[in-house]
Motif scaffolding. Structure first.
Motif, PDB file in Angstrom:
ATOM      1  N   GLY A  14     -19.353 -27.604  52.464  1.00 28.45           N
ATOM      2  CA  GLY A  14     -17.898 -27.619  52.511  1.00 28.45           C
ATOM      3  C   GLY A  14     -17.352 -28.985  52.888  1.00 28.45           C
ATOM      4  N   SER A  15     -16.043 -29.122  52.803  1.00 25.98           N
ATOM      5  CA  SER A  15     -15.401 -30.403  53.100  1.00 25.98           C
ATOM      6  C   SER A  15     -14.298 -30.223  54.137  1.00 25.98           C
ATOM      7  N   THR A  16     -13.799 -31.337  54.612  1.00 21.45           N
ATOM      8  CA  THR A  16     -12.819 -31.360  55.689  1.00 21.45           C
ATOM      9  C   THR A  16     -11.669 -30.374  55.449  1.00 21.45           C
ATOM     10  N   GLY A  17     -11.387 -29.571  56.456  1.00 16.69           N
ATOM     11  CA  GLY A  17     -10.276 -28.634  56.389  1.00 16.69           C
ATOM     12  C   GLY A  17     -10.605 -27.276  55.818  1.00 16.69           C
ATOM     13  N   ARG A  18     -11.854 -27.083  55.373  1.00 16.67           N
ATOM     14  CA  ARG A  18     -12.259 -25.808  54.773  1.00 16.67           C
ATOM     15  C   ARG A  18     -12.846 -24.870  55.831  1.00 16.67           C
ATOM     16  N   HIS A  19     -12.804 -23.565  55.528  1.00 19.02           N
ATOM     17  CA  HIS A  19     -13.488 -22.597  56.379  1.00 19.02           C
ATOM     18  C   HIS A  19     -14.983 -22.578  56.074  1.00 19.02           C
ATOM     19  N   THR A  20     -15.357 -22.579  54.805  1.00 22.58           N
ATOM     20  CA  THR A  20     -16.705 -22.436  54.235  1.00 22.58           C
ATOM     21  C   THR A  20     -17.108 -20.959  54.157  1.00 22.58           C
ATOM     22  N   TRP A  21     -17.997 -20.654  53.193  1.00 25.79           N
ATOM     23  CA  TRP A  21     -18.491 -19.276  53.093  1.00 25.79           C
ATOM     24  C   TRP A  21     -19.371 -18.938  54.292  1.00 25.79           C
ATOM     25  N   ARG A  22     -19.921 -19.948  54.942  1.00 22.68           N
ATOM     26  CA  ARG A  22     -20.724 -19.701  56.148  1.00 22.68           C
ATOM     27  C   ARG A  22     -19.877 -19.024  57.228  1.00 22.68           C
ATOM     28  N   TYR A  23     -18.678 -19.535  57.387  1.00 25.72           N
ATOM     29  CA  TYR A  23     -17.755 -18.958  58.363  1.00 25.72           C
ATOM     30  C   TYR A  23     -17.355 -17.540  57.967  1.00 25.72           C
ATOM     31  N   THR A 194     -15.507 -26.356  40.704  1.00 25.95           N
ATOM     32  CA  THR A 194     -16.856 -26.263  41.275  1.00 25.95           C
ATOM     33  C   THR A 194     -16.848 -25.724  42.692  1.00 25.95           C
ATOM     34  N   HIS A 195     -16.034 -26.296  43.553  1.00 22.40           N
ATOM     35  CA  HIS A 195     -16.109 -26.006  44.985  1.00 22.40           C
ATOM     36  C   HIS A 195     -15.175 -24.865  45.362  1.00 22.40           C
ATOM     37  N   PRO A 196     -15.663 -23.897  46.138  1.00 15.37           N
ATOM     38  CA  PRO A 196     -14.879 -22.690  46.394  1.00 15.37           C
ATOM     39  C   PRO A 196     -13.647 -22.942  47.250  1.00 15.37           C
ATOM     40  N   ASN A 197     -12.557 -22.293  46.854  1.00 13.96           N
ATOM     41  CA  ASN A 197     -11.388 -22.210  47.717  1.00 13.96           C
ATOM     42  C   ASN A 197     -11.571 -20.969  48.602  1.00 13.96           C
ATOM     43  N   ALA A 198     -10.509 -20.512  49.243  1.00 18.07           N
ATOM     44  CA  ALA A 198     -10.653 -19.386  50.172  1.00 18.07           C
ATOM     45  C   ALA A 198     -11.207 -18.142  49.482  1.00 18.07           C
ATOM     46  N   SER A 199     -10.682 -17.822  48.310  1.00 18.83           N
ATOM     47  CA  SER A 199     -11.170 -16.619  47.623  1.00 18.83           C
ATOM     48  C   SER A 199     -12.613 -16.800  47.178  1.00 18.83           C
ATOM     49  N   GLY A 200     -12.979 -18.005  46.753  1.00 12.45           N
ATOM     50  CA  GLY A 200     -14.365 -18.269  46.375  1.00 12.45           C
ATOM     51  C   GLY A 200     -15.310 -18.170  47.554  1.00 12.45           C
ATOM     52  N   GLU A 201     -14.861 -18.660  48.720  1.00 14.51           N
ATOM     53  CA  GLU A 201     -15.680 -18.533  49.931  1.00 14.51           C
ATOM     54  C   GLU A 201     -15.963 -17.066  50.235  1.00 14.51           C
ATOM     55  N   HIS A 202     -14.943 -16.236  50.116  1.00 16.91           N
ATOM     56  CA  HIS A 202     -15.126 -14.807  50.371  1.00 16.91           C
ATOM     57  C   HIS A 202     -16.093 -14.192  49.359  1.00 16.91           C
ATOM     58  N   ARG A 203     -15.990 -14.597  48.104  1.00 17.90           N
ATOM     59  CA  ARG A 203     -16.855 -14.001  47.081  1.00 17.90           C
ATOM     60  C   ARG A 203     -18.321 -14.399  47.296  1.00 17.90           C
ATOM     61  N   ILE A 204     -18.567 -15.656  47.659  1.00 17.85           N
ATOM     62  CA  ILE A 204     -19.941 -16.078  47.919  1.00 17.85           C
ATOM     63  C   ILE A 204     -20.487 -15.383  49.167  1.00 17.85           C
ATOM     64  N   ALA A 205     -19.686 -15.358  50.215  1.00 16.16           N
ATOM     65  CA  ALA A 205     -20.101 -14.636  51.423  1.00 16.16           C
ATOM     66  C   ALA A 205     -20.386 -13.178  51.097  1.00 16.16           C
ATOM     67  N   GLY A 206     -19.566 -12.587  50.237  1.00 13.75           N
ATOM     68  CA  GLY A 206     -19.764 -11.197  49.854  1.00 13.75           C
ATOM     69  C   GLY A 206     -21.054 -10.971  49.096  1.00 13.75           C
ATOM     70  N   ALA A 207     -21.458 -11.950  48.282  1.00  9.55           N
ATOM     71  CA  ALA A 207     -22.720 -11.822  47.543  1.00  9.55           C
ATOM     72  C   ALA A 207     -23.901 -11.799  48.500  1.00  9.55           C
TER      73      ALA A 207
END
Length: 224
Positions: A14-23, A194-207
Motif C-alpha cells: 500500500g501507499s501513503t494514506g491508504r488503509h491496505t487490505w492487511r488492515y 492496478t492498486h486497490p482503493n477502499a472497495s478493492g481492499e475489502h475484496r482482497i481481504a474478503g478473498a
C-alpha cells in the motif's frame, strides 16, 4: 498465538494514506476469530510516492499490527530469497501471499515465475516445516486489457500456479489457493487500474478471509 505474515507487492504494502487490505483483514479477524492472533513480518512501512521509497508510516488508520513482508515493485523473484529468514525471525505460522503481477510485467515469464514460486515455498518450509499458506492468483490489471501477450502470460501463470500448489501441497504444510473475487473490477476497485482503493481492499481481504474460514474455520464470513 496465530502469527500471520502478509506477503506481497505494491497491492499489499500500500501507499501513503491508504488503509491496505492487511488492515481490513485484521479488522475482520478481530471481530470474528476466537483465538489470539497478530500480523508479523520484518517491515511496517507504506510506499511514499513523493520519496519513491517505502518510508511512510502514514496509514489511514495506523492503530493495528502493521508488520508485513511486502514491497512496491517486488515479486516472487525478490521475496523468495527473503521469506525463509522472515518466517524464522518472526515465527510466522501462516502466510497470506499475493504476488506475481510485477514478475510477469517486468522480470520473468510464466514458467520462470512458477519456478520462483517453488523456491519461495521451499524457503518458507525450510524455516518452518509446518507453515501454512493461502495464496492469491494474479489479478489482471489495466495493462492486460491492452496488451494481449501480457494477458496471456497472466492466464498461463495462473494455470501453472494452481497446478504447482496442488503438486506441492502437503498435510503438514498446506497450500491453499484463494479465489480471485469474482466481482473484482479494476475500474471500480482500484484507483489506477492496478492498486486497490477502499472497495478493492475489502475484496482482497474478503478473498483471504473466505479461504481461512472455509479451510480451517478461522474467522467467519467476510462482511466488508
Amino acid at each position: 498465538m496465530l502469527r500471520i505474515m502478509p506477503v506481497g507487492d505494491s497491492m499489499t504494502i500500500g501507499s501513503t494514506g491508504r488503509h491496505t487490505w492487511r488492515y481490513r483483514l485484521w479488522q475482520h479477524l478481530r471481530a470474528t476469530h476466537d483465538g489470539p492472533f497478530t500480523l508479523v513480518g520484518p517491515r511496517e512501512t507504506l510506499y511514499d510516492p513523493t520519496a519513491d521509497a517505502a518510508t511512510s508510516y502514514a496509514y489511514a488508520d495506523p492503530d493495528f499490527p502493521r508488520a508485513h513482508l511486502a514491497g512496491w515493485g517486488e515479486g516472487w523473484l525478490h521475496l523468495a530469497p527473503l521469506v525463509g529468514d522472515a518466517v524464522r525471525a518472526h515465527r510466522a505460522g501462516l502466510l497470506l501471499v499475493s504476488l506475481g503481477l510485477i514478475d510477469l510485467g517486468f522480470y520473468t515469464d510464466a514458467d520462470q515465475t512458477q519456478e520462483n514460486v517453488r523456491a519461495f515455498v521451499a524457503a518458507a518450509r525450510s524455516a518452518n516445516p509446518d507453515v501454512r499458506m493461502v495464496l492469491l492468483p494474479v489479478i489482471p490489471n489495466i495493462r492486460a486489457e491492452a496488451d494481449e501477450s501480457f494477458a496471456a502470460q497472466v492466464a498461463r501463470f495462473n494455470e501453472l500456479f494452481a497446478k504447482t500448489l496442488a503438486e506441492l501441497d502437503t498435510p503438514r504444510s498446506p497450500l491453499v489457493l484463494a479465489a480471485v473475487p469474482p466481482e473484482y473490477d479494476i475500474h471500480t476497485d482500484t484507483y489506477d487500474g492496478t492498486h486497490p482503493n477502499a472497495s478493492g481492499e475489502h475484496r482482497i481481504a474478503g478473498a483471504f478471509a473466505a479461504a481461512l474460514h472455509e479451510t480451517w474455520g478461522l474467522g467467519g464470513p467476510y462482511v466488508g
